[in-house]
Enzyme design. Sequence first.
Site, short mmCIF file in Angstrom:
data_model
loop_
_atom_site.label_atom_id
_atom_site.label_comp_id
_atom_site.label_asym_id
_atom_site.label_seq_id
_atom_site.Cartn_x
_atom_site.Cartn_y
_atom_site.Cartn_z
N ARG A 122 39.77 50.89 41.29
CA ARG A 122 40.88 50.21 40.64
C ARG A 122 41.16 50.79 39.26
NH1 ARG A 122 41.15 43.91 41.11
NH2 ARG A 122 41.83 44.59 43.15
N LYS A 158 31.23 24.76 43.37
CA LYS A 158 30.68 25.86 44.16
C LYS A 158 29.36 25.38 44.76
CE LYS A 158 30.99 30.78 43.49
NZ LYS A 158 31.42 31.84 42.62
N GLU A 205 38.19 45.70 35.75
CA GLU A 205 37.62 47.04 35.74
C GLU A 205 38.43 48.02 34.88
OE1 GLU A 205 37.92 45.13 38.44
OE2 GLU A 205 35.85 44.86 39.09
C1 LIG Z 1 37.81 44.18 41.87
C2 LIG Z 1 36.61 43.34 42.13
N1 LIG Z 1 35.67 43.22 41.17
C3 LIG Z 1 34.58 42.47 41.40
C4 LIG Z 1 34.41 41.83 42.59
C5 LIG Z 1 33.15 41.03 42.88
N2 LIG Z 1 33.45 39.61 43.06
C6 LIG Z 1 33.62 39.06 44.26
S1 LIG Z 1 33.95 37.44 44.19
C7 LIG Z 1 33.82 37.44 42.51
C8 LIG Z 1 33.99 36.17 41.74
C9 LIG Z 1 35.18 35.41 42.19
O1 LIG Z 1 35.26 34.24 41.46
P1 LIG Z 1 36.42 33.22 41.77
O2 LIG Z 1 37.69 33.96 41.98
O3 LIG Z 1 36.43 32.19 40.73
O4 LIG Z 1 36.03 32.63 43.18
P2 LIG Z 1 34.73 31.79 43.58
O5 LIG Z 1 33.78 32.74 44.20
O6 LIG Z 1 34.17 31.17 42.34
O7 LIG Z 1 35.21 30.80 44.54
C10 LIG Z 1 33.54 38.71 42.03
C11 LIG Z 1 33.35 39.05 40.62
C12 LIG Z 1 35.41 41.99 43.56
N3 LIG Z 1 35.33 41.44 44.76
N4 LIG Z 1 36.50 42.74 43.29
#
Ligand SMILES: Cc1ncc(C[n+]2csc(CCOP(=O)(O)OP(=O)(O)O)c2C)c(N)n1
Length: 648
Positions: free
Chosen positions: A405, A290, A377
């Site tokens: 959700r 990242k 969630e």
């Molecule tokens: C239902 C929901 N909960 C929380 C989030 C906030 N959120 C956005 S991206 C993310 C992390 C995603 O991590 P990953 O899938 O590993 O992708 P990366 O950003 O590391 O590439 C979170 C918690 C969201 N978008 N949707």
Amino acid sequence: MPSQPSPPDENLLSGIAGPDDLKKLPFEHLPRLAQEIRDRILAVTSVNGGHVGPNLGVVELTLALHRTFSSPKDKFVFDVSHQGYIHKLLTGRQDTRFDRIRKADGYSGFLTREESPHDIWGAGHAGTALSAALGLATARDRIGGGEHVVAVIGDATLTCGIAMEALNNIAANTNRLVVVLNDNEWSIDKNVGAMANYLNELITNPIYNRVHHDLESFLKHLPGGESLRRMGSRTKQSAKNFFVPSCIFEKYGLRYLGPFDGHDLELLHRNLHFAKKSDQPIVVHVITKKGKGYDAALGHPERFHGTSAFDISTGKGKPGRKNAPPNYQDAFGAAMVRMAAENPKLAGITAAMPGGTGLGMLRDNFPDQYFDVGIAEEHAVLFAGGLAARGMQPVCAIYSTFLQRAYDPIVHDICLQNMPVTFVMDRAGLSPNDGATHHGLFDIAYLRCVPNTTVMQPKDEDEMVDMLHTAVHAGSPQFIRIPRGAALGVRVKDDPEQLEIGRAEVLRDGHQVVIWALGPMVADAMAAAERLEADSNLSVGVVNARFAKPLDRALLREQATKASLIVTMEDHVRMGGFGSAVLEELADAGAGIPVERIGWPDRFINHGSGVEDLRAANGLSPDAIFRSILARWESLSRVTRPSELTVR
Ligand SMILES: Cc1ncc(C[n+]2csc(CCOP(=O)(O)OP(=O)(O)O)c2C)c(N)n1
């Protein structure tokens, strides 16, 4: 190998109007193109803010995807789609709207179907890609078509319940689906839970790695391995399973490829081409960093997951407004720490958002009273219910939009069983640069219809702490809305006040118009009242409603007999919200008093530069509010103005 032309002097990226141009580019030029893409992303996000780390981490992956597959015929589904900037740049979106990404008139920071035919699926919430991609693949299989479907999902997003539900269905529905698992070991914060540990084991276990990378040469070096090597793939698979436990994706009926370096363009090409030909659904597991290519982001993956404007040379955030008040999130985190110090039964729960919600402060001070459950969630809500059933006092801090959700656990588990859980619904109102997927504009409507709920919103951070204190001791499901960002800068009392549930606060007396306002709209109501009085000689009262449910019925009914117009103001959709509750109450009371409801219209609100421009575009600027109230008042004076109304 024939020598390749050296890259031309001009910018490579600007020569790419679409994926076909990318395919024409000699392979050797790709590293330079990757650098140009990183430069462009940094130039834009350092001004606008945005998802820096996630995008810098998938530059090579996205290049390889677009060279291997043929969008828009082939379909890419990006989970969350916050990592879709490179996809945008490669699919005809390099114009000035990219420079204004996440701002008014700029492209969205996520993928949306209306923006481009290359965006088959819009997203913003996590965990949806596998199910949607499986639907696309299954429709192709049923209706006919030769296109490939590729889902790109992050390691943290894979932990979502729905992602696991999709995984459970893939092999039963199709034999042609490519799942790219983009594993950078980070959610927004560090990824948590057993799946994160499992993926980590896959990455770090040297035998696993070798076996998966190069099964052939692994077998060759075993006693009798040469004959094994010549056998069919089923035998080889059994031999492999003997040495390493079969991987979870294989148990789900998917083929598994990886893990390998997701920044190595050659490896990416080789493996994606293999996956493209697979006659079995396949997971391609890539390891990425990242923030790749930018030291500040590599060093601070959490801060650079999604950031506001920053200085590229230092990575530091641009200085904010001088003497800006603290955020609601900071005030909430600090209050949780104070409460936890006195109350060992208090527990704070976040679904992967410790930084965003302010609950990280509780983790840092009282780790035993803090739970990060990952992007889960529904689980967070049920888990909180379980804690409450055994006498703990859980506070679930979840963004309003993500709580959608968990609606069924809220209804079926928390409210039906009247569990004393407090929900702090962050980002209630707008999340302006993110847009429609992230605004928290529906929660009053979806909660107030459920029995046993209390729904409230404070006018400032001091009242928020009073509400938190009140909610934790209320003994029933409590929902507190808090907006994103700056609070008002008022002093927070040392000892919070226990509020009377369902009791509003009269802030200003007035007998012609009374404005009932909720949360941050209280300040707007006060400003409108003053202007209406000064400019139009109207007597305008203001009530800080505090509670959308239960309403202060006695006060409302009393005012309905005295005033000629009631105005409601809320940072929420008009339909079904606080104003609707006031209307219902007045109708039940038989009060014929006119009600002007001010809130968000019945349409999805896109992203914008800030709260002000989105409000202005939707009739909610201070001036528009003033005019709406005045216009309604004047329309009443042209008809018969209600007077001496009786209330049952
Ligand atoms: C239902 C929901 N909960 C929380 C989030 C906030 N959120 C956005 S991206 C993310 C992390 C995603 O991590 P990953 O899938 O590993 O992708 P990366 O950003 O590391 O590439 C979170 C918690 C969201 N978008 N949707």
